[in-house]
Write a protein that holds these residues in place. Sequence first.
Motif, PDB file in Angstrom:
ATOM      1  N   ALA A   1       0.831  -1.206   0.000  1.00 45.66           N
ATOM      2  CA  ALA A   1       0.000   0.000   0.000  1.00 45.66           C
ATOM      3  C   ALA A   1       0.867   1.259   0.000  1.00 45.66           C
ATOM      4  O   ALA A   1       0.575   2.232  -0.712  1.00 45.66           O
ATOM      5  CB  ALA A   1      -0.931  -0.008   1.205  1.00 45.66           C
TER       6      ALA A   1
ATOM      7  N   CYS B   1      -4.924   4.127  -4.942  1.00 43.98           N
ATOM      8  CA  CYS B   1      -4.388   3.803  -3.612  1.00 43.98           C
ATOM      9  C   CYS B   1      -5.474   3.234  -2.708  1.00 43.98           C
ATOM     10  O   CYS B   1      -5.230   2.276  -1.954  1.00 43.98           O
ATOM     11  CB  CYS B   1      -3.780   5.054  -2.966  1.00 43.98           C
ATOM     12  SG  CYS B   1      -2.243   5.605  -3.719  1.00 43.98           S
TER      13      CYS B   1
ATOM     14  N   GLN C   1      -5.632  -0.484  -0.922  1.00 45.59           N
ATOM     15  CA  GLN C   1      -5.840  -0.599   0.528  1.00 45.59           C
ATOM     16  C   GLN C   1      -7.058  -1.455   0.840  1.00 45.59           C
ATOM     17  O   GLN C   1      -7.042  -2.295   1.740  1.00 45.59           O
ATOM     18  CB  GLN C   1      -6.005   0.786   1.141  1.00 45.59           C
ATOM     19  CG  GLN C   1      -6.035   0.789   2.663  1.00 45.59           C
ATOM     20  CD  GLN C   1      -5.973   2.217   3.215  1.00 45.59           C
ATOM     21  OE1 GLN C   1      -5.317   3.085   2.651  1.00 45.59           O
ATOM     22  NE2 GLN C   1      -6.678   2.440   4.308  1.00 45.59           N
TER      23      GLN C   1
END
Length: 449
Positions: A253, A441, A445
Amino acid sequence: MSQAETEMPANRRSRTVKRRLWRGLRQQWKLLGLFEIDQQHEFFSLTQMMKEGLSGAVQNTIDNPPADELSEDDFKMEVTQVHEGFQMETFAGPVFASLRHSLGMTEKDYQHSLSSEGCYLQFISNSKSKANFFLTNDKRFFLKTQNKREVKFLLSNLKIYLAHLESYPHSLLVKFLGVHRISIPRQKKKYFIVMQSVFYPDERISARYDIKGCQVSRWTNPAPEGGQVIVILKDMNFEGKYISLDEQGAWLARQVKIDTAFLQTLNVLDYSFLVAHQPLHNDERDQSHSFATLIMRTKKSVDPGSSPTHAGVPYVPGAVLEEDSPLLESETPCGSARFRIKETHPSDGLIPLQELQGGASGTSADSELQEFQAQNRRLLPNFKNPLHVIDGEDLRYFVGIIDIFTVYGFKKKLEHLWKRLRYPGQAFSTVSPPAYARRLCQWVQDHTK
């Protein structure tokens, strides 16, 4: 054969039959995805020129190795080599040779893959791109045709791209290994790039995904059960699934966040996060815990020749010799000195690292560890293509970020406005670079555990 065809001149009739045959083959190949470019293929002549030209270009770097320090001229260098029936131009050759060296490639090995006797392979994907995709016969390297604008974009940003890879050696960005142009008399010049294949080696890969972090047009019909068809699936195909990495999930991540932040500075969007996986064998699971493998993985994780060593003893970042410990063969499985090593699982989102045991704060080893953390490094697997491979508990994942050439200019801004009207309330790919990066992103995640 129809009456019209029988009245055609023989050569014209032959061309018509060949076109029909080719169209039929294309329909079959679109299902297969990957196939050899043999002598009957429309790209056979082009790929043979690529092989010959690349062999000569790499030989030039073998005969004239780049200096330790790259100069401004190296970034602007263009070398033209004349071959029978075509010319090959190589851009910034010393720069890409230096990058290949930093990735642990030898020029001879690179040359062998690019110019081996086996035919190149063509990959036909469900991408909307008009580019042609070729693979070397061993599937290590992708060759992709590009337009002039994309090549100029890459070359103009080459210096900051290399600076990013230097700051983050374990970056997930695709590794560009060469930029070239083929000039054939009375034909349009053809630009192409060479890059590492993220999905290498692919023999046991069971699923491949191209992720953009949105929903609109992000579903692909899966391949038939039990077939050999290669299909790149998309975001909606991944729903309900996870990348299971345990502690390394936080590393992934963070690296995606670092890389997408860099892509924001280039003002680009529409890049893809590639994910593929294959099951781990039992011996592969066990091997990852051995001390000898830990040493090998750590050596892969540091820059060759830049890490301090103890007179023939493998150096492990974050590990120190026991006080007054003799170098005894019996102390460790690999016959080196005795180390106290502890893998930590930091809560700050960084990677599992070996913790210094007994090292005073401010020591050179402590400094090395801090740099290791700052660069978001991880223990690379003792495996081919380690930068793009992460082992989870049950699966081996192949990950990388590709297609970084789409600039958010006037046309893309208009496309964004049109799609807002066309797809109200839905997530589509054409958004501003900051929004695109945030969304990707968030996807990583949400889908990593």
